[in-house]
Design a protein around this motif. Sequence first.
Motif, short mmCIF file in Angstrom:
data_model
loop_
_atom_site.label_atom_id
_atom_site.label_comp_id
_atom_site.label_asym_id
_atom_site.label_seq_id
_atom_site.Cartn_x
_atom_site.Cartn_y
_atom_site.Cartn_z
N TYR A 21 -6.33 -7.47 6.69
CA TYR A 21 -6.19 -8.86 6.27
C TYR A 21 -6.51 -9.08 4.80
CZ TYR A 21 -6.23 -9.12 11.33
OH TYR A 21 -5.94 -8.90 12.66
N SER A 22 -6.60 -8.00 4.06
CA SER A 22 -6.84 -8.07 2.62
C SER A 22 -5.60 -7.55 1.89
CB SER A 22 -8.06 -7.23 2.22
OG SER A 22 -9.23 -7.75 2.81
N PRO A 23 -4.84 -8.41 1.23
CA PRO A 23 -3.69 -7.93 0.47
C PRO A 23 -4.10 -6.85 -0.52
CG PRO A 23 -3.68 -10.32 0.62
CD PRO A 23 -5.01 -9.88 1.14
N ALA A 24 -3.32 -5.78 -0.58
CA ALA A 24 -3.63 -4.68 -1.50
C ALA A 24 -2.33 -4.06 -2.00
CB ALA A 24 -4.49 -3.63 -0.80
N ILE A 25 -2.29 -3.77 -3.27
CA ILE A 25 -1.13 -3.12 -3.88
C ILE A 25 -1.59 -1.98 -4.77
CG2 ILE A 25 0.20 -5.28 -3.88
CD1 ILE A 25 -0.32 -5.44 -6.91
N ILE A 26 -0.66 -1.11 -5.11
CA ILE A 26 -0.90 -0.06 -6.10
C ILE A 26 0.14 -0.22 -7.19
CG2 ILE A 26 -0.84 2.42 -6.56
CD1 ILE A 26 -2.03 2.84 -3.80
N LYS A 27 -0.33 -0.29 -8.43
CA LYS A 27 0.57 -0.47 -9.56
C LYS A 27 0.42 0.69 -10.54
CE LYS A 27 -2.42 -2.94 -12.77
NZ LYS A 27 -2.38 -1.81 -13.71
N THR A 28 1.47 0.90 -11.33
CA THR A 28 1.47 1.96 -12.33
C THR A 28 0.95 1.44 -13.66
OG1 THR A 28 3.69 1.45 -13.15
CG2 THR A 28 3.54 2.89 -11.21
N ALA A 29 0.91 2.33 -14.65
CA ALA A 29 0.48 1.93 -15.99
C ALA A 29 1.46 0.96 -16.62
CB ALA A 29 0.34 3.16 -16.88
N THR A 30 2.71 0.95 -16.15
CA THR A 30 3.70 -0.01 -16.66
C THR A 30 3.75 -1.25 -15.78
OG1 THR A 30 5.44 1.17 -15.45
CG2 THR A 30 5.11 1.77 -17.75
N TRP A 31 2.81 -1.39 -14.88
CA TRP A 31 2.63 -2.56 -14.02
C TRP A 31 3.79 -2.75 -13.04
CZ3 TRP A 31 -1.45 -6.53 -14.39
CH2 TRP A 31 -2.55 -6.05 -15.12
N ASP A 32 4.35 -1.63 -12.58
CA ASP A 32 5.31 -1.66 -11.49
C ASP A 32 4.55 -1.47 -10.18
OD1 ASP A 32 7.79 -1.94 -12.92
OD2 ASP A 32 7.50 0.12 -13.62
N VAL A 33 4.85 -2.26 -9.18
CA VAL A 33 4.22 -2.13 -7.87
C VAL A 33 4.94 -1.03 -7.09
CG1 VAL A 33 3.68 -3.30 -5.69
CG2 VAL A 33 3.55 -4.55 -7.85
N ALA A 90 3.36 0.50 -4.13
CA ALA A 90 2.91 0.53 -2.74
C ALA A 90 2.17 -0.76 -2.42
CB ALA A 90 2.02 1.75 -2.48
N TRP A 91 2.20 -1.15 -1.15
CA TRP A 91 1.56 -2.39 -0.73
C TRP A 91 1.32 -2.32 0.78
CZ3 TRP A 91 6.41 -1.62 -2.57
CH2 TRP A 91 7.47 -1.76 -1.66
N ASN A 92 0.49 -3.22 1.29
CA ASN A 92 0.25 -3.27 2.72
C ASN A 92 0.90 -4.53 3.30
OD1 ASN A 92 -1.47 -5.27 1.87
ND2 ASN A 92 -3.34 -4.32 2.64
N ARG A 93 0.79 -4.68 4.64
CA ARG A 93 1.41 -5.82 5.31
C ARG A 93 0.84 -7.15 4.79
NH1 ARG A 93 3.85 -7.51 10.10
NH2 ARG A 93 4.16 -5.38 10.83
N ALA A 94 -0.46 -7.18 4.57
CA ALA A 94 -1.08 -8.41 4.09
C ALA A 94 -0.50 -8.82 2.74
CB ALA A 94 -2.59 -8.23 3.99
N ALA A 95 -0.24 -7.85 1.86
CA ALA A 95 0.36 -8.17 0.56
C ALA A 95 1.78 -8.69 0.73
CB ALA A 95 0.35 -6.94 -0.33
N ALA A 96 2.52 -8.09 1.67
CA ALA A 96 3.89 -8.54 1.91
C ALA A 96 3.93 -9.97 2.43
CB ALA A 96 4.57 -7.60 2.91
#
Length: 306
Positions: free
Chosen positions: A119-131, A133-139
Amino acid sequence: MPPHVASVASLGDFLKRCRTRLDPASFGFSGRRRTPGLRREEVAQRAHISPTWYTWLEQGRGGAPSPEVLDRIAGALMLTEPEREHLFMLGLGRPPEVRYRPVEGVNPRLQRLLDSLQYSPAIIKTATWDVVAWNRAAAIVLTDYSKLPPGQRNILRFLFCNPDVRAKQHDWEAVARFVVGAFRADVARAGLVSAVGELVDELCSLSPEFDALWRSHEVHDQSEAHGVKRLHHPTLGLVEMEQSAFAVDGRPDLHMLVYNPLGAETNARIRVLIEAAASAESSPDSSTETSASDDATHMTAEPGVR
């Protein structure tokens, strides 16, 4: 023993240990051997350097090697990234320059970590700030990045080119200032200033606000992202979440951003929305599925930053 002499001796010991652990047959080398691993001349051959020069390095002679030579030796010895960094520390007294590795996704272990944050939105971004990866909560709470082309999953594009995202920020000006400063620091650290030139030019032409912030040359560190993220969500209303940023597996070019609902009431609202969407996805009732799809459509993209 003086520090410099000790460092040279350690470099030789490290090179020998890495050389003797390799299987000659796997590199096409044959012949009877009295000792395990590759011979010095075989390492030199693979690294495209003089056998004499490599021998001197193992014996602590010949002076400091160049970064290019160390890189070739690292490749010849099949060193991991931490081992390569250790090689540079021994040979030059400093780590190697950061090498940016383009990222198209994450490994299953990292995705499972994201998914465990139910229930905690979470994403992974690159150095160029492209997303990437993400989880269901983030979606559900931020945006369903899977519905966007990979080239459009950029946080700066969301923030400066999407009016819905701008309207949903509790303090858009503060968010924008931080994002541009942190983006500048990230691309500089990754050696990508020239690589993002096209993106920067595009954003400058599309957004006067980005152009002004970029020209201000402010720099912010990702660690400054820790704080409270406030969103005006179309379904949930005002949402407050604690934001934390983490380096991923020691890689300076990747960060995981986690948004933990602030307070039991906010957590409960997010939980109800996520569980309703999951129930709709699994329901055989097509009308329910359509309704859930409509709800998801109204959840416009969020930049995922403070």
